[in-house]
Scaffold this motif. Structure first.
Motif, PDB file in Angstrom:
ATOM      1  N   LEU A  60       0.726  -1.206   0.021  1.00 38.83           N
ATOM      2  CA  LEU A  60      -0.107   0.132   0.118  1.00 38.83           C
ATOM      3  C   LEU A  60       0.976   1.269  -0.028  1.00 38.83           C
ATOM      4  O   LEU A  60       0.407   2.291  -0.780  1.00 38.83           O
ATOM      5  N   SER A  61       1.961   1.007   0.684  1.00 37.06           N
ATOM      6  CA  SER A  61       2.897   2.400   0.838  1.00 37.06           C
ATOM      7  C   SER A  61       3.471   2.572  -0.520  1.00 37.06           C
ATOM      8  O   SER A  61       3.661   3.724  -1.305  1.00 37.06           O
ATOM      9  N   THR A  90     -17.141   3.704  -4.047  1.00 40.91           N
ATOM     10  CA  THR A  90     -17.517   2.884  -5.287  1.00 40.91           C
ATOM     11  C   THR A  90     -16.341   3.288  -6.224  1.00 40.91           C
ATOM     12  O   THR A  90     -15.524   4.318  -6.072  1.00 40.91           O
ATOM     13  N   MET A  91     -16.140   2.552  -7.101  1.00 39.25           N
ATOM     14  CA  MET A  91     -14.920   2.783  -8.224  1.00 39.25           C
ATOM     15  C   MET A  91     -15.320   4.388  -8.669  1.00 39.25           C
ATOM     16  O   MET A  91     -14.471   4.945  -8.999  1.00 39.25           O
ATOM     17  N   ALA A  92     -16.441   4.414  -9.290  1.00 31.58           N
ATOM     18  CA  ALA A  92     -16.895   5.711  -9.673  1.00 31.58           C
ATOM     19  C   ALA A  92     -16.505   6.979  -8.662  1.00 31.58           C
ATOM     20  O   ALA A  92     -16.161   7.941  -9.141  1.00 31.58           O
ATOM     21  N   GLY A  93     -16.976   6.619  -7.471  1.00 27.93           N
ATOM     22  CA  GLY A  93     -16.559   7.581  -6.525  1.00 27.93           C
ATOM     23  C   GLY A  93     -15.036   7.984  -6.300  1.00 27.93           C
ATOM     24  O   GLY A  93     -14.586   8.984  -6.333  1.00 27.93           O
ATOM     25  N   PHE A  94     -14.386   6.838  -6.362  1.00 30.55           N
ATOM     26  CA  PHE A  94     -12.893   6.811  -6.445  1.00 30.55           C
ATOM     27  C   PHE A  94     -12.467   7.586  -7.447  1.00 30.55           C
ATOM     28  O   PHE A  94     -11.523   8.542  -7.164  1.00 30.55           O
ATOM     29  N   ILE A 118      -7.147  -3.976 -11.393  1.00 29.19           N
ATOM     30  CA  ILE A 118      -8.317  -3.708 -11.151  1.00 29.19           C
ATOM     31  C   ILE A 118      -8.999  -4.112 -10.157  1.00 29.19           C
ATOM     32  O   ILE A 118      -9.599  -3.541  -9.255  1.00 29.19           O
ATOM     33  N   GLN A 119      -8.809  -5.439 -10.018  1.00 32.18           N
ATOM     34  CA  GLN A 119      -9.614  -6.295  -8.659  1.00 32.18           C
ATOM     35  C   GLN A 119      -8.816  -5.538  -7.253  1.00 32.18           C
ATOM     36  O   GLN A 119      -9.760  -5.420  -6.372  1.00 32.18           O
ATOM     37  N   THR A 120      -7.498  -5.252  -7.172  1.00 34.35           N
ATOM     38  CA  THR A 120      -7.100  -4.777  -5.846  1.00 34.35           C
ATOM     39  C   THR A 120      -7.536  -3.495  -5.664  1.00 34.35           C
ATOM     40  O   THR A 120      -7.821  -3.021  -4.572  1.00 34.35           O
ATOM     41  N   LEU A 121      -7.694  -2.398  -6.887  1.00 33.02           N
ATOM     42  CA  LEU A 121      -7.940  -1.154  -6.827  1.00 33.02           C
ATOM     43  C   LEU A 121      -9.352  -1.149  -6.094  1.00 33.02           C
ATOM     44  O   LEU A 121      -9.962  -0.369  -5.356  1.00 33.02           O
ATOM     45  N   GLU A 122     -10.270  -2.252  -6.750  1.00 33.59           N
ATOM     46  CA  GLU A 122     -11.794  -2.338  -6.323  1.00 33.59           C
ATOM     47  C   GLU A 122     -11.782  -2.640  -4.663  1.00 33.59           C
ATOM     48  O   GLU A 122     -12.454  -2.125  -4.033  1.00 33.59           O
TER      49      GLU A 122
END
Length: 179
Positions: A32-33, A57-61, A44-48
């Protein structure tokens, strides 16, 4: 978009340490650092998973958060000139806020608009000149001079008169917005 900076921004906003976010996402603190410093990129999965742990949400991110404007200049003001008075709307779109301030410029011998009864409160500070605060149940009114403040409940119709020979300027604030 700077993904690392966005992760850090949301983590701090949620008052989480790297360790707490790592625990929620089952990722390592070191990974994460590296993400926050843009030394690596997430799948994509890790970011979700990270977005979910951060409560977005992803949209909010990926939505760009605009900084809330907190300082307004004279160029932001809207001026509404009427017969006998001028209203300076000094905070744009203030009607969406809890309170609404205006600068009221009241010509000699003139009256402002009438505020109908409402559930709220108002305060005014006389910047120059003098005004007569007139309330529905007291047509005589109360004189408020330069440097003085009035504070009233909005339970009666009321308005301001300028009994003087100079223009009066009043900072007038209503909660909730009534102007």
């Amino acid at each position: 978009m700077d993904i690392g900076a966005r992760i850090r921004q949301l983590r701090i906003k949620n008052d989480l340490t790297l360790e707490e976010l790592a625990s929620r996402t089952e990722l390592t603190k070191g990974f994460l650092s590296q993400l926050e410093r843009n030394l690596t990129s997430p799948s994509i999965q890790t970011l979700e998973d990270i977005a979910e742990a951060l409560g977005v949400t992803m949209a909010g991110f990926f939505s760009e958060e605009k900084d809330e404007k907190i300082v307004f200049t004279p160029e932001d003001a809207f001026v509404d000139e009427r017969e006998g008075f001028t209203i300076h709307w000094i905070v744009p779109n203030a009607q969406k806020n809890v309170m609404e301030p205006i600068l009221l410029e009241l010509q000699p011998g003139q009256s402002s608009f009438q505020i109908e009864p409402h559930n709220g409160q108002e305060m005014g500070y006389v910047l120059s000149g003098k005004v007569l605060l007139v309330r529905e149940n007291s047509k005589k009114g109360v004189l408020v001079k330069k440097g003085e403040t009035f504070y009233i409940k909005g339970d009666q119709a009321h308005w301001l008169n300028n009994p003087g020979v100079k223009t009066a300027m009043v900072l007038w604030i209503s909660t909730p917005p009534e102007f």
